[in-house]
Structures are given as structure tokens and as C-alpha cells.
Design an enzyme around this catalytic site. Structure first.
Site, PDB file in Angstrom:
ATOM      1  N   ASP A   1       0.891  -1.392   0.059  1.00 46.27           N
ATOM      2  CA  ASP A   1      -0.068  -0.025  -0.284  1.00 46.27           C
ATOM      3  C   ASP A   1       1.018   1.251  -0.112  1.00 46.27           C
ATOM      4  O   ASP A   1       2.263   1.045   0.547  1.00 46.27           O
ATOM      5  CB  ASP A   1      -0.859  -0.067   1.298  1.00 46.27           C
ATOM      6  CG  ASP A   1      -2.196   0.666   1.094  1.00 46.27           C
ATOM      7  OD1 ASP A   1      -2.016   1.885   0.646  1.00 46.27           O
ATOM      8  OD2 ASP A   1      -3.373   0.180   1.414  1.00 46.27           O
TER       9      ASP A   1
ATOM     10  N   VAL B   1       1.535   1.805  -6.932  1.00 47.63           N
ATOM     11  CA  VAL B   1       1.125   0.849  -7.941  1.00 47.63           C
ATOM     12  C   VAL B   1       1.450   1.320  -9.518  1.00 47.63           C
ATOM     13  O   VAL B   1       1.428   0.348 -10.240  1.00 47.63           O
ATOM     14  CB  VAL B   1      -0.274   0.400  -7.973  1.00 47.63           C
ATOM     15  CG1 VAL B   1      -0.611  -0.297  -6.651  1.00 47.63           C
ATOM     16  CG2 VAL B   1      -1.327   1.418  -8.208  1.00 47.63           C
TER      17      VAL B   1
ATOM     18  N   ASN C   1      -6.010  -4.801  -5.692  1.00 55.30           N
ATOM     19  CA  ASN C   1      -6.987  -4.188  -5.168  1.00 55.30           C
ATOM     20  C   ASN C   1      -7.070  -2.651  -5.179  1.00 55.30           C
ATOM     21  O   ASN C   1      -7.959  -1.752  -5.003  1.00 55.30           O
ATOM     22  CB  ASN C   1      -7.221  -4.770  -3.746  1.00 55.30           C
ATOM     23  CG  ASN C   1      -8.222  -4.014  -2.729  1.00 55.30           C
ATOM     24  OD1 ASN C   1      -9.443  -4.250  -2.880  1.00 55.30           O
ATOM     25  ND2 ASN C   1      -7.940  -3.012  -2.167  1.00 55.30           N
TER      26      ASN C   1
ATOM     27  N   TYR D   1     -13.463   7.067 -13.783  1.00 53.05           N
ATOM     28  CA  TYR D   1     -13.443   5.837 -12.907  1.00 53.05           C
ATOM     29  C   TYR D   1     -14.236   4.702 -13.685  1.00 53.05           C
ATOM     30  O   TYR D   1     -13.541   3.632 -13.897  1.00 53.05           O
ATOM     31  CB  TYR D   1     -14.414   6.229 -11.563  1.00 53.05           C
ATOM     32  CG  TYR D   1     -14.435   4.648 -10.773  1.00 53.05           C
ATOM     33  CD1 TYR D   1     -13.389   4.580  -9.905  1.00 53.05           C
ATOM     34  CD2 TYR D   1     -15.658   4.161 -10.778  1.00 53.05           C
ATOM     35  CE1 TYR D   1     -13.335   3.333  -9.005  1.00 53.05           C
ATOM     36  CE2 TYR D   1     -15.371   2.795  -9.705  1.00 53.05           C
ATOM     37  CZ  TYR D   1     -14.461   2.775  -8.954  1.00 53.05           C
ATOM     38  OH  TYR D   1     -14.666   1.548  -8.100  1.00 53.05           O
TER      39      TYR D   1
END
Length: 240
Positions: free
Chosen positions: A38, A58, A84, A149
Site C-alpha cells: 500500500d 502501483v 485491489n 473511474y
């Protein structure tokens, strides 16, 4: 009784909170060796679960390589990846800033691609593996003022199918889980943009999503790849 993920090594991105944290807890309970990745701090959760924490942006390919190497060194393999991590930025075609649009795609789409790319060699060395990409019901239907999104999650859905076909001969399965409105900090911040009760009469919980992710990570789903798994309480099934 043998646990469903006993001895398997799993990387969960965005694992410090929300759905990622629920997945990490569920994986640890099923016997997996968990690496929580994370951009936020996840040391406390990792300590609670007897897991490892590795910082990760990421969108950075080099950080992905470091993460995979560390997990493989610690546990001997990388058997599972849960992509995720994700963000949402609200805005429509007429007013969303270009930089904001690109940022959502960088995290949600490019980040997912980089994760699949990074773990593939390790999974080949392990003679197979399971990749679970977290999409959204926005990968099936559009939403007002969610153009970035929506675009990012449609892309994740498509990449999942392409990767599943490519990686099947290597014994690597790739599936997508598409949550609806789940009670997380991100959905809480969205406010009335995600209002309304699904046909099952309640909003989803992170545990609802984690249960499906565990199934796809386990050998129970050994003949499942390239598939979409919607966890939304029936929200997109049709008009009630």
C-alpha cells in the site's frame, strides 16, 4: 482441517484499509502468507495478522519488481495477486481536468497492468497462480460524473479477459471481482453519489467481497479464468 489457502503466498495491493484489509484478514485466516502492499502505512495490520508490509506505488514498475522479489524471497513463491488498489475522482466529460483523468487511469488501469506483468515470472516459477483484479459495477454500466473511474474499470475488465487467455497456458488464472457500493472510506466520501439500497436490502461489506476473492484465490476455482464476479446485492441485475 486444511485451510483453503494454506501455505500460499499472496500479495494484496491497497491492503492497508477498506476491502484490501478485509481481504488480508480473510487470507491470513485461511492460512496464506500475506504481503500487504500500500502507499499508506500498513505496518500495524501486518503485525496483527503476522503478515508482511511493503510500501508500493502501483504506478511505479520498479517498486512492483521490488515487491515481488521481496515476497518471493520471504515465502519462496508468489501464488496470488489481488490488484485491489484504486482511486476515484468525480467529474464529467465537460469539466474533469485532464491530469485528474490521467491519474485515475494510471492508478486503476496501469497499476493493474503493472501488477500482472510483475507477478507473471514468479507465478511461472511456481507452476501457476491466481490473479484477482478488483473492478467495479462501473465496468458494466456508466455513471454520471464518473467518466474517469468508469473508463478505468471497463479497461480492467477487458485486460482481465485478455490476460486470462494469454496466461492460461502457464497455469495462471486471471479473474475479476466487481463490487457495487461497499461500506468503505472511499464510498463514504462519495456521499449521495452512491446512494440507494440494492435489491438484497443492504449495502455490501468488505467481508462480502473478501469471501469471493478467497474463493478465486483458492483451488476451489481451479477451472475458472477470465470470468466476471459481481458482488453488488443485485444492483445492476435490472430494474426492480
Amino acid at each position: 482441517m486444511v485451510k483453503r489457502l494454506q501455505g500460499k503466498s499472496a500479495i494484496i495491493t491497497g491492503g492497508a484499509s477498506g476491502m484490501g484489509a478485509a481481504e488480508a484478514r480473510a487470507f491470513a485466516a485461511e492460512g496464506a502468507h500475506v504481503t500487504i502492499a500500500d502507499i499508506a502505512s500498513g505496518e500495524a495490520l501486518a503485525e496483527e495478522l503476522g503478515a508482511r508490509f511493503h510500501p508500493l506505488d502501483v504506478t511505479d514498475a520498479d517498486q512492483w519488481q521490488s515487491l515481488v522479489a521481496a515476497a518471493e524471497e520471504a515465502y519462496g513463491s508468489v501464488d496470488i495477486l489481488v490488484n485491489n488498489a484504486g482511486i476515484v475522482t468525480w467529474g464529467g466529460v465537460a469539466d474533469l481536468d485532464e491530469a485528474a483523468f490521467r491519474r485515475v487511469l494510471e492508478v486503476n488501469t496501469v497499476g493493474t497492468f503493472l501488477g500482472m506483468q510483475a507477478v507473471t515470472p514468479a507465478m511461472e516459477r511456481a507452476s501457476g497462480g491466481s490473479i484477482i483484479n478488483i473492478g467495479s459495477t462501473s465496468a458494466f454500466v456508466g455513471g454520471p460524473r464518473a467518466v474517469a473511474y468508469t473508463a478505468s474499470k471497463w479497461a480492467v475488465r477487458g485486460m482481465t479477459k485478455a490476460a486470462a487467455l494469454e496466461l492460461a497456458p502457464k497455469g495462471i488464472r486471471v479473474n475479476a471481482v466487481h463490487p457495487g457500493v461497499i461500506q468503505t472510506p472511499m464510498s463514504a466520501a462519495a456521499g449521495d453519489r452512491t446512494s440507494g439500497t440494492p435489491p438484497l436490502g443492504r449495502l455490501g461489506t468488505p467481508a462480502d467481497v473478501a469471501a469471493v476473492v478467497v474463493h478465486l484465490a483458492s483451488d476451489e476455482s481451479a477451472f475458472t479464468t477470465g470470468a466476471d464476479h459481481v458482488v453488488d446485492g443485485g444492483r445492476i441485475a435490472g430494474h426492480p
